[in-house]
Design an enzyme around this catalytic site. Structure first.
Site, PDB file in Angstrom:
ATOM      1  N   HIS A 127       0.835  -1.198   0.000  1.00 48.64           N
ATOM      2  CA  HIS A 127       0.000   0.000   0.000  1.00 48.64           C
ATOM      3  C   HIS A 127       0.877   1.258   0.000  1.00 48.64           C
ATOM      4  O   HIS A 127       1.966   1.263   0.577  1.00 48.64           O
ATOM      5  CB  HIS A 127      -0.916   0.037   1.226  1.00 48.64           C
ATOM      6  CG  HIS A 127      -1.708  -1.209   1.425  1.00 48.64           C
ATOM      7  ND1 HIS A 127      -2.653  -1.651   0.521  1.00 48.64           N
ATOM      8  CD2 HIS A 127      -1.695  -2.128   2.424  1.00 48.64           C
ATOM      9  CE1 HIS A 127      -3.194  -2.769   0.956  1.00 48.64           C
ATOM     10  NE2 HIS A 127      -2.626  -3.088   2.106  1.00 48.64           N
TER      11      HIS A 127
ATOM     12  N   ARG B 131      -1.397  -5.076  -6.105  1.00 46.59           N
ATOM     13  CA  ARG B 131      -1.060  -6.494  -6.090  1.00 46.59           C
ATOM     14  C   ARG B 131       0.280  -6.727  -6.778  1.00 46.59           C
ATOM     15  O   ARG B 131       0.516  -6.256  -7.878  1.00 46.59           O
ATOM     16  CB  ARG B 131      -2.137  -7.319  -6.813  1.00 46.59           C
ATOM     17  CG  ARG B 131      -3.379  -7.553  -6.000  1.00 46.59           C
ATOM     18  CD  ARG B 131      -4.274  -8.606  -6.642  1.00 46.59           C
ATOM     19  NE  ARG B 131      -5.657  -8.347  -6.239  1.00 46.59           N
ATOM     20  CZ  ARG B 131      -6.539  -7.715  -6.998  1.00 46.59           C
ATOM     21  NH1 ARG B 131      -6.214  -7.330  -8.212  1.00 46.59           N
ATOM     22  NH2 ARG B 131      -7.745  -7.493  -6.548  1.00 46.59           N
TER      23      ARG B 131
END
Length: 318
Positions: free
Chosen positions: A100, A195
């Protein structure tokens, strides 16, 4: 207004890796066969919680934050979005390896108010369950080369976990929750995920999920850093409070209640999740029952409250 706790209804999210433990362990009426997440205290537009008691019953936490700042003390006075998000995750299968961004990248690149620093309290874990936490690359060039060539076993750092473990996951940390783990996650109110690797999984239509390698490489912390966190335990009457982490975005505690205690609110507001057991919270002579799977906010308009029973909680505040 609200001389009482603000109880919230979970919002459920379907995930390819989700399962049924949110039903079997917490008694929630889950809507999907693969229910991966319950957003239990959320003002995020992708899943805002609804209030189930008091004069604002039926309102979302998002609208309440924006229209009734008096409930949240100084935390609501800066014009920012509600800062935190609490989830319970059921990983019936491995989550994707992901990362993140921090606040700066989220604002400049994604146009979102918050990046995502998070932390996990492990509610349950099967024998030999493990997480991915960090990586072994020594430089960004090596990191990119190992990602491009799919050297996942050499790149990814695996850590075994058990019930009661606590993991602090700053933005930029490569991570994944492994199969057989149920966690309560306290995080910044962000839904930005990049991802890195998804085990080449396909959905019901045979499609793989999108990867975000350029963004992931840009925001990942290289080399990996593990941040030391200082925990602190305090006991008062029937309550033992273990502070799990105190840092820039949130402070999180594990509370063990065995008896009763009077508490004063010293923070702008408290977020409370009942992990196990039963109890009661009393505010100005009105008593509310508490059970496993309940989630509520103690607003700044409550000055004192009384807890009784035998239960465990995760408690947090900005």
């Amino acid at each position: 207004m609200y001389k009482e706790p603000i109880f919230l209804e979970p919002v459920f999210q379907e995930r390819i890796w989700g399962g049924q433990k949110l039903k079997t362990e917490f008694g929630y009426d889950i809507p999907y066969d693969h229910t991966g997440e319950a957003w239990v205290i959320s003002a995020h537009p992708n899943g805002p919680s609804r209030i189930v008691n008091g004069p604002l019953q039926g309102s979302t936490l998002k609208d309440t934050w924006e229209q009734h700042s008096e409930l949240f003390g100084n935390a609501a006075k800066g014009g920012e979005d509600y800062p935190l998000l609490v989830k319970i995750l059921d990983a019936a299968n491995d989550l994707s390896v992901q990362v993140h961004p921090d606040d700066t990248y989220a604002r400049e690149v994604e146009g979102e108010p918050y990046g995502k620093t998070e932390c996990w309290y492990v509610i349950g874990a099967e024998k030999d369950a493990e997480i991915i936490f960090g990586h072994h690359a020594g430089s960004r060039e090596e990191f990119k080369q190992m990602v491009d060539s799919g050297q996942w076993d050499d790149l990814l750092r695996k850590v075994k976990v058990k019930s009661g473990d606590f993991i602090y996951v700053p933005s930029g940390t490569i991570h994944a929750i492994g199969k057989g783990i149920v966690i309560l996650e306290t995080q910044q109110s962000s839904d930005i995920t990049y991802r890195v690797y998804d085990y080449d999984r396909t959905d019901d239509q045979g499609n793989t999920r999108e990867l975000h390698l350029d963004s992931a490489i840009a925001v990942s912390t290289v080399p990996h850093e593990t941040i030391d966190i200082e925990q602190k335990q305090i006991s008062k009457d029937g309550l033992t409070s273990n502070r799990l982490v105190q840092q820039e975005y949130f402070t999180v505690y594990y509370w063990e209640l065995d008896g009763e205690v009077d508490q004063a609110i010293e923070e702008d507001f408290l977020q409370v999740s009942v992990l196990d057991g039963e109890g009661e919270i009393t505010v100005e002579g009105t008593t509310f029952t508490l059970k496993k799977g309940d989630h509520f906010i103690v607003p700044s308009t409550v000055e004192h409250y009384h807890l009784s029973g035998k239960a465990s909680f995760i408690v947090s505040h900005p």
